[in-house]
Design an enzyme around this catalytic site. Structure first.
Site, short mmCIF file in Angstrom:
data_model
loop_
_atom_site.label_atom_id
_atom_site.label_comp_id
_atom_site.label_asym_id
_atom_site.label_seq_id
_atom_site.Cartn_x
_atom_site.Cartn_y
_atom_site.Cartn_z
N HIS A 256 0.86 -1.20 0.00
CA HIS A 256 0.00 0.00 0.00
C HIS A 256 0.89 1.24 0.00
O HIS A 256 0.97 1.98 0.98
CB HIS A 256 -0.90 -0.01 1.23
CG HIS A 256 -2.11 0.87 1.11
ND1 HIS A 256 -2.30 1.76 0.08
CD2 HIS A 256 -3.20 1.00 1.93
CE1 HIS A 256 -3.45 2.40 0.27
NE2 HIS A 256 -4.01 1.95 1.36
N CYS B 273 -3.98 3.47 9.89
CA CYS B 273 -4.32 3.86 8.52
C CYS B 273 -5.82 3.90 8.27
O CYS B 273 -6.24 4.42 7.22
CB CYS B 273 -3.63 2.93 7.53
SG CYS B 273 -4.16 1.22 7.65
N ARG C 59 -3.37 11.64 2.98
CA ARG C 59 -3.53 10.86 1.76
C ARG C 59 -3.79 11.81 0.58
O ARG C 59 -3.25 11.62 -0.51
CB ARG C 59 -4.69 9.87 1.91
CG ARG C 59 -4.47 8.70 2.84
CD ARG C 59 -3.50 7.69 2.28
NE ARG C 59 -3.92 7.16 0.99
CZ ARG C 59 -4.79 6.14 0.84
NH1 ARG C 59 -5.31 5.54 1.91
NH2 ARG C 59 -5.10 5.70 -0.37
N ASP D 235 -2.69 -1.46 12.69
CA ASP D 235 -3.74 -1.62 11.69
C ASP D 235 -4.61 -2.80 12.12
O ASP D 235 -4.29 -3.51 13.08
CB ASP D 235 -3.11 -1.87 10.31
CG ASP D 235 -4.12 -1.82 9.16
OD1 ASP D 235 -5.23 -1.31 9.37
OD2 ASP D 235 -3.79 -2.29 8.06
#
Length: 307
Positions: free
Chosen positions: A131, A266, A294, A227
């Site tokens: 990612h 995230c 982002r 995460d």
């Protein structure tokens, strides 16, 4: 000129990473000050989604609008991929229509096929292995948190990953090596990052420590990152994973061992599982700064790929 793609974070060199982070900071300042930054006027981003998304879709679509361009959502059932068209045919066709493609897919080899047959930049919006766009936002966030906006902003910075050695962890480990961040990864036995990723970190000269002890990992670190323990497609493993990840929750007790650390995630978060509600809502959380970044990091990436 060779078409540039971003399939993994180490498709970038350290100087290229620095260029993108500096550009992201510039875009963020411009947006905050209400300044126009339409650097991609009239350009179109095709967005392929085999997996659902909130942050990836909205940040890329909004980013292209702010850059003066346009984004087209292409769900798997909306295009011929859902009816069996080969990826190489989709790549070659889209290359005739759009200026870049972002794809959020399952198998990493699928993003590699798209890049092989595309004549426009391909951006990995997430695969089962990596990612990289999340890592760009993570590094931008850490850089801001450390109060720096230059290549030495990461000097002396340490981070800990606590939880599953998943795609986000793997990209972050490589990104940390590129940036010069010392990283400790704490996972239950059998859930660590891939050996191949460890080797890539070593090739970049990164300092990576692995452990099965979360307390050891977070001790006196600057950043604690986690995460979900159960990613999309792993729902049938839920009971086993919940047992195996016992003791790996990022909560107030764990953070007593990292009194100065900021906390990252995230998103989406499973509050009460990998992270406590109290921590994600605390002053130490920079989770929503990550989410915002982002947008800025991906704008910088797109404009760099298309310049």
């Amino acid at each position: 000129m060779t078409t540039r793609h971003l399939l993994d974070i180490d498709d970038l060199s350290a100087p290229e990473l620095e260029t993108i982070l500096e550009r992201a900071e510039r875009y963020k300042r411009a947006q905050q000050q209400g300044e126009n930054h339409e650097d991609l006027p009239g350009q179109t981003l095709g967005m392929i989604f085999q997996k659902p998304s909130t942050r990836t879709r909205v940040s890329f679509e909004t980013g292209m609008t702010q850059l003066g361009g346009h984004a087209v959502f292409l769900g798997a059932d909306d295009i011929q991929l859902g009816r069996g068209e080969p990826l190489k045919d989709t790549a070659r066709t889209l290359s005739r229509y759009v200026d870049a493609v972002m794809a959020r897919v399952f198998k990493h080899e699928n993003i590699e096929v798209l890049a092989e047959y595309s004549s426009v930049p391909i951006v990995n919006g997430l695969t089962d292995d990596a990612h990289p766009c999340q890592t760009l936002a993570d590094l931008l966030t850490i850089r801001e948190q450390q109060g720096g906006s230059s290549s030495d902003a990461f000097d002396g910075v340490s981070a800990a990953w606590v939880g599953d050695g998943n795609n986000v962890a793997q990209s972050f480990a490589i990104g940390a090596a590129l940036a010069g961040i010392d990283l400790t990864v704490a996972t239950p036995a059998g859930y660590g990052i891939d050996d191949e990723v460890v080797d890539r970190v070593a090739d970049l000269g990164g300092k990576l420590t692995t452990t099965t002890d979360p307390v050891e990992a977070v001790a006196d670190t600057d950043v604690v990152y986690t995460d979900v323990w159960i990613s999309m497609g792993q729902e049938d493993e839920r009971d086993v994973r919940m047992d195996n990840f016992e003791g790996f929750q990022v909560n107030a007790d764990l953070l007593e061992h990292a009194p100065e650390a900021s906390v990252m995630h995230c998103l989406p978060a499973h509050r009460g599982e990998e992270i406590s509600d109290g921590v994600i809502e605390s002053d130490r959380s920079i989770v929503f700064d990550q989410a915002e970044n982002r947008l800025h990091a991906q704008k910088a990436l797109l404009s760099w790929l298309l310049e």
